[in-house]
Structure formats: structure tokens, C-alpha cells
Design an enzyme around this catalytic site. Structure first.
Site, PDB file in Angstrom:
ATOM      1  CE  LYS A 148      49.227 -25.119  32.795  1.00  0.00           C
ATOM      2  NZ  LYS A 148      48.425 -24.139  32.281  1.00  0.00           N
ATOM      3  CB  SER A 180      47.515 -23.719  28.775  1.00  0.00           C
ATOM      4  OG  SER A 180      48.475 -24.881  28.688  1.00  0.00           O
TER       5      SER A 180
END
Length: 308
Positions: A236, A192
Site C-alpha cells: 500500500k 482496511s
């Protein structure tokens, strides 16, 4: 006299219990409800088996690709040296904070029992890249440790950076470093951070690409520079907002966010609380609930436009 009284009370208690067992109406599950729950369990078990098989296959592929890429880079370096066409090594440095998700395990005590509670939380990591004259190696040094997925993303990031800038790094070593300001349990893995590492590599090679510290991003990267879907978007986003970022770039493939709300259902007299999924627009939900601006990106070119 006292013993006779206790015996009498015990007999009355036994008779009362027998009555409730034999004559009191017991709650029962409807057959259709039971079958529905069993079908759901079977479906989840099958999904879990399929995901485990895909994960194992992906890990094997990543290890194979990483090994092949390292072998090809070494071969290119040898050929360039033997033909005396080896380009001068490039030097550069870039750093940016990127979000990651980790699992937090807590032990909860309930009477004599201890239960393990697992939750996901986000954190900002300091991700940097240093480019210096070398042998075309792509190296990763991290605290906490990372796995094969992260290392493979680093190799792809360098390949895309070469394509974007037109500079070959076969005579340079590219060293990615990942550190966390706080202690993070376990390791960080997965691809990611690929898009962010690509941005760092481009900035380190091309001095004209300046990094904006108020921006962070997440997303995978492929060899064509396309940015792909990742997990933990909400966690996040929270970490990015807490770290003072004002703009969060996410893959367009993550435009639909699945959130869960608690719903109570009655099954044969028993109240069962379930999590019910709801799909919302990620940009609208994060901007409203988290308080950080969100933009969708498809390619590394989209990311570069926000740095200018």
C-alpha cells in the site's frame, strides 16, 4: 560389426550405471534436519487450519452484525417518522484516494509445464461518499466488487461519523463508491478502508473538515473510533508513493513490519533456498526504501489532526 559395437557400448553403459548406484556415496539428510523440517510442516498445517476456522467465524459474525445494524437503522427511521421527530436529511460529498492490495496471478511456462505464480500488488482506489436525504441506509457501490467486510466497515464508519459530528444520519442515505483507475483482477474485500471511509463521512457531514489530497491512510475502524491493524502495508505504501502522495498514515499496531530475505541452507548436499523473516520498524523502513513519509495513528482524532 556395427550392431556388435552398439551392443558393447550398451553393456559398458549398464555396468557403469550399476557401479555408481552400488558404490557411489549418496547424499543423505541428517535425521535431526528431517525431523526439523517435518515439525515445521506440521506447525504450518495447524496454523493454516486455525486461520481458516477464524476466518469462517469472522465472516459469519460480520454478516450477522451487518444485518442487525441495517434492521436497527430501519426501525429508528420508522419510530422517528411515527413520532414526527424525524430530523432534516443532510447533504454532503467527499472523495479521497485510498490504497488497496490485490492478488496478481500469472502463468509461467517452463518447458512442457505451466506454473501459476501469485503475487500481491498495491493500487490506489478512488473512494467517495455522497450523503443525501433518505431513509438512513448505508449503501456501497463499487467497481471492482467488494465483500461483506467492506460493507460492515461502511456501517461502522457512519456510526463513528455521527458520534464525531453530533449529526444524526437516520434521515439520510449514505452512499460509498469505490472505483479503480486500472483494471483490478478479482474483488476488493476486508475492513482496511474503514478509517478512510470514516474520515470521508465526517468531511461530508462537517464542512469545516477539509481533506488533504496529498495524504492517504489505511486501517480498520471500530465503534469507539479506534484504528486497528491491517495487512499489505508495504504494498500500500508503494502504491501511495507511486500515486503522488507525500504522507501515509498507518495504524500504530502496524509499527512492526515483517520482511523476508533469501537464505541458502545445505541439507545433506542439497542447497535449499529459504525465506527468512526479519522484523523492522515500519516507519523507518518505508521512508528509506519506498520514499514516502509515514506517521502512526491510534484513533480517528489522530487522523483529523493531519487534515488541519
Amino acid at each position: 560389426m556395427k550392431s556388435k559395437l552398439l551392443a558393447f557400448l550398451l553393456a559398458v553403459s549398464l555396468i557403469a550405471n550399476a557401479y555408481f548406484v552400488l558404490f557411489e556415496e549418496q547424499p543423505s539428510f541428517d535425521e535431526e534436519q528431517i525431523q526439523e523440517m517435518q515439525d515445521r510442516i506440521n506447525f504450518l498445517e495447524t496454523e493454516n487450519e486455525n486461520l481458516e476456522a477464524q476466518l469462517n467465524q469472522s465472516n459469519q459474525s460480520l454478516q450477522s452484525y451487518a444485518s442487525q445494524l441495517e434492521s436497527y437503522r430501519g426501525r429508528i427511521f420508522e419510530l422517528e417518522n411515527s413520532s414526527q421527530m424525524c430530523p432534516a436529511g443532510i447533504e454532503g460529498f467527499a472523495i479521497l484516494q485510498g490504497p488497496a492490495v490485490f492478488q496478481k496471478v500469472e502463468l509461467e511456462r517452463s518447458g512442457p509445464f505451466i506454473r501459476e505464480s501469485i503475487s500481491e500488488e498495491g493500487a490506489l482506489l478512488d473512494i467517495s461518499v455522497e450523503i443525501r436525504p433518505g431513509k438512513g441506509r448505508v449503501l456501497v457501490q463499487t467497481v471492482p466488487l467488494t465483500g461483506v467486510g467492506f460493507q460492515d466497515a461502511a456501517n461502522t464508519a457512519v456510526f463513528v461519523a455521527e458520534s464525531q459530528t453530533g449529526h444524526q444520519l437516520s434521515s439520510s442515505d449514505v452512499i460509498f463508491s469505490v472505483t479503480a483507475e486500472e483494471d483490478i483482477p478479482g474483488g476488493v474485500d476486508g475492513p482496511s478502508a474503514g478509517a478512510l471511509m470514516t474520515l470521508l463521512a465526517i468531511s461530508a457531514v462537517d464542512n469545516n473538515t477539509r481533506l488533504n489530497d496529498s495524504i492517504t491512510l489505511t486501517g480498520t475502524i471500530d465503534s469507539e473510533g479506534n484504528i486497528g491493524e491491517v495487512g499489505g502495508i508495504l504494498e500500500k505504501a508503494k502504491a501511495a508513493e507511486a500515486g503522488g502522495k507525500t504522507l501515509f498514515l498507518i495504524p500504530r499496531e502496524n509499527s512492526q513490519l515483517v520482511i523476508y530475505k533469501l537464505v541458502e541452507r545445505n541439507f545433506g548436499g542439497f542447497i535449499i533456498t529459504e525465506r527468512e523473516a526479519e522484523i523492522v520498524d515500519a516507519e523507518e523502513y518505508i521512508e528509506e526504501k519506498v520514499g514516502i513519509d509515514v506517521e502512526y495513528v491510534d484513533t480517528i482524532d489522530d487522523v483529523l489532526r493531519y487534515q488541519r
